[in-house]
Write a protein that holds these residues in place. Structure first.
Motif, PDB file in Angstrom:
ATOM      1  N   ILE A 134       0.932  12.677 -52.827  1.00  0.00           N
ATOM      2  CA  ILE A 134      -0.106  13.645 -53.167  1.00  0.00           C
ATOM      3  C   ILE A 134       0.255  14.237 -54.525  1.00  0.00           C
ATOM      4  N   PRO A 135      -0.654  14.148 -55.519  1.00  0.00           N
ATOM      5  CA  PRO A 135      -0.336  14.679 -56.856  1.00  0.00           C
ATOM      6  C   PRO A 135      -0.327  16.206 -56.858  1.00  0.00           C
ATOM      7  N   VAL A 136       0.808  16.794 -57.219  1.00  0.00           N
ATOM      8  CA  VAL A 136       0.946  18.250 -57.195  1.00  0.00           C
ATOM      9  C   VAL A 136       1.047  18.813 -58.600  1.00  0.00           C
ATOM     10  N   VAL A 137       0.732  20.093 -58.724  1.00  0.00           N
ATOM     11  CA  VAL A 137       0.890  20.854 -59.955  1.00  0.00           C
ATOM     12  C   VAL A 137       1.919  21.938 -59.662  1.00  0.00           C
ATOM     13  N   ARG A 138       2.992  21.966 -60.454  1.00  0.00           N
ATOM     14  CA  ARG A 138       4.031  22.976 -60.238  1.00  0.00           C
ATOM     15  C   ARG A 138       3.653  24.239 -60.992  1.00  0.00           C
ATOM     16  N   ILE A 139       3.426  25.318 -60.251  1.00  0.00           N
ATOM     17  CA  ILE A 139       3.074  26.607 -60.837  1.00  0.00           C
ATOM     18  C   ILE A 139       4.342  27.349 -61.249  1.00  0.00           C
ATOM     19  N   SER A 140       5.346  27.294 -60.410  1.00  0.00           N
ATOM     20  CA  SER A 140       6.652  27.888 -60.708  1.00  0.00           C
ATOM     21  C   SER A 140       7.697  27.075 -59.950  1.00  0.00           C
ATOM     22  N   ASP A 141       8.927  27.569 -59.917  1.00  0.00           N
ATOM     23  CA  ASP A 141       9.990  26.828 -59.229  1.00  0.00           C
ATOM     24  C   ASP A 141       9.685  26.627 -57.746  1.00  0.00           C
ATOM     25  N   ARG A 142       8.996  27.589 -57.150  1.00  0.00           N
ATOM     26  CA  ARG A 142       8.767  27.531 -55.705  1.00  0.00           C
ATOM     27  C   ARG A 142       7.313  27.318 -55.299  1.00  0.00           C
ATOM     28  N   ILE A 143       6.407  27.344 -56.255  1.00  0.00           N
ATOM     29  CA  ILE A 143       4.986  27.269 -55.910  1.00  0.00           C
ATOM     30  C   ILE A 143       4.388  25.954 -56.400  1.00  0.00           C
ATOM     31  N   LEU A 144       3.831  25.190 -55.472  1.00  0.00           N
ATOM     32  CA  LEU A 144       3.144  23.943 -55.782  1.00  0.00           C
ATOM     33  C   LEU A 144       1.700  24.066 -55.348  1.00  0.00           C
ATOM     34  N   ARG A 145       0.810  23.458 -56.106  1.00  0.00           N
ATOM     35  CA  ARG A 145      -0.604  23.429 -55.754  1.00  0.00           C
ATOM     36  C   ARG A 145      -1.126  22.028 -56.026  1.00  0.00           C
ATOM     37  N   VAL A 146      -2.308  21.728 -55.500  1.00  0.00           N
ATOM     38  CA  VAL A 146      -2.945  20.429 -55.697  1.00  0.00           C
ATOM     39  C   VAL A 146      -4.353  20.677 -56.217  1.00  0.00           C
ATOM     40  N   ARG A 147      -4.729  19.995 -57.308  1.00  0.00           N
ATOM     41  CA  ARG A 147      -6.102  20.111 -57.802  1.00  0.00           C
ATOM     42  C   ARG A 147      -7.049  19.529 -56.774  1.00  0.00           C
ATOM     43  N   GLU A 148      -8.160  20.225 -56.575  1.00  0.00           N
ATOM     44  CA  GLU A 148      -9.125  19.791 -55.574  1.00  0.00           C
ATOM     45  C   GLU A 148      -9.622  18.378 -55.858  1.00  0.00           C
ATOM     46  N   ARG A 149      -9.933  18.074 -57.099  1.00  0.00           N
ATOM     47  CA  ARG A 149     -10.444  16.731 -57.401  1.00  0.00           C
ATOM     48  C   ARG A 149      -9.382  15.662 -57.184  1.00  0.00           C
ATOM     49  N   ASP A 150      -8.097  15.980 -57.446  1.00  0.00           N
ATOM     50  CA  ASP A 150      -7.023  15.020 -57.186  1.00  0.00           C
ATOM     51  C   ASP A 150      -6.863  14.783 -55.689  1.00  0.00           C
ATOM     52  N   PHE A 151      -6.987  15.858 -54.912  1.00  0.00           N
ATOM     53  CA  PHE A 151      -6.878  15.732 -53.465  1.00  0.00           C
ATOM     54  C   PHE A 151      -8.028  14.887 -52.915  1.00  0.00           C
ATOM     55  N   GLU A 152      -9.253  15.133 -53.389  1.00  0.00           N
ATOM     56  CA  GLU A 152     -10.396  14.355 -52.919  1.00  0.00           C
ATOM     57  C   GLU A 152     -10.251  12.890 -53.305  1.00  0.00           C
ATOM     58  N   ALA A 153      -9.749  12.616 -54.505  1.00  0.00           N
ATOM     59  CA  ALA A 153      -9.519  11.233 -54.916  1.00  0.00           C
ATOM     60  C   ALA A 153      -8.448  10.580 -54.048  1.00  0.00           C
ATOM     61  N   TRP A 154      -7.416  11.341 -53.720  1.00  0.00           N
ATOM     62  CA  TRP A 154      -6.332  10.846 -52.866  1.00  0.00           C
ATOM     63  C   TRP A 154      -6.886  10.507 -51.480  1.00  0.00           C
ATOM     64  N   ILE A 155      -7.701  11.377 -50.930  1.00  0.00           N
ATOM     65  CA  ILE A 155      -8.321  11.135 -49.609  1.00  0.00           C
ATOM     66  C   ILE A 155      -9.223   9.905 -49.675  1.00  0.00           C
ATOM     67  N   ASP A 156     -10.070   9.836 -50.710  1.00  0.00           N
ATOM     68  CA  ASP A 156     -11.006   8.708 -50.844  1.00  0.00           C
ATOM     69  C   ASP A 156     -10.266   7.384 -50.931  1.00  0.00           C
ATOM     70  N   ALA A 157      -9.149   7.350 -51.639  1.00  0.00           N
ATOM     71  CA  ALA A 157      -8.377   6.115 -51.790  1.00  0.00           C
ATOM     72  C   ALA A 157      -7.785   5.641 -50.462  1.00  0.00           C
ATOM     73  N   ARG A 158      -7.578   6.565 -49.542  1.00  0.00           N
ATOM     74  CA  ARG A 158      -6.975   6.217 -48.257  1.00  0.00           C
ATOM     75  C   ARG A 158      -7.975   6.032 -47.136  1.00  0.00           C
ATOM     76  N   THR A 159      -9.222   6.337 -47.395  1.00  0.00           N
ATOM     77  CA  THR A 159     -10.225   6.218 -46.337  1.00  0.00           C
ATOM     78  C   THR A 159     -11.227   5.095 -46.595  1.00  0.00           C
ATOM     79  N   GLU A 160     -11.080   4.393 -47.702  1.00  0.00           N
ATOM     80  CA  GLU A 160     -12.015   3.300 -48.000  1.00  0.00           C
ATOM     81  C   GLU A 160     -11.621   2.023 -47.337  1.00  0.00           C
TER      82      GLU A 160
END
Length: 84
Positions: free
Chosen positions: A58-84
């Protein structure tokens, strides 16, 4: 200093980010999602996402040393790639 809006004919733009919103790629937004949100959308426990996000690539964005987030469009693309 000249005031570009002094005449009243050319007021400030009504929606300053409209062009940026239209230029955004399809398939989600740039909103940053927490791992809790990902877990809710995937209908799995948060701990499962935390333990497996690296293995699942899952492609993550590091906000700080302890905080990770995922862009919504990257998450949707990740889901789409695994459900096709």
């Amino acid at each position: 200093m000249s005031d570009q809006y002094a005449s009243g004919q050319n007021g400030p733009p009504k929606e300053p980010y409209a062009r940026a919103r239209r230029a955004m790629p399809r398939g989600g937004s740039n909103a940053l999602l927490s791992f809790e949100t990902l877990a809710e959308r995937m209908e799995v426990p948060k701990r499962t996402v935390l333990d497996n996000y690296r293995a699942w690539d899952i492609p993550v964005v590091r906000i700080s040393d302890r905080i990770l987030r995922v862009r919504e469009r990257d998450f949707e693309a990740w889901i789409d790639a695994r459900t096709e």
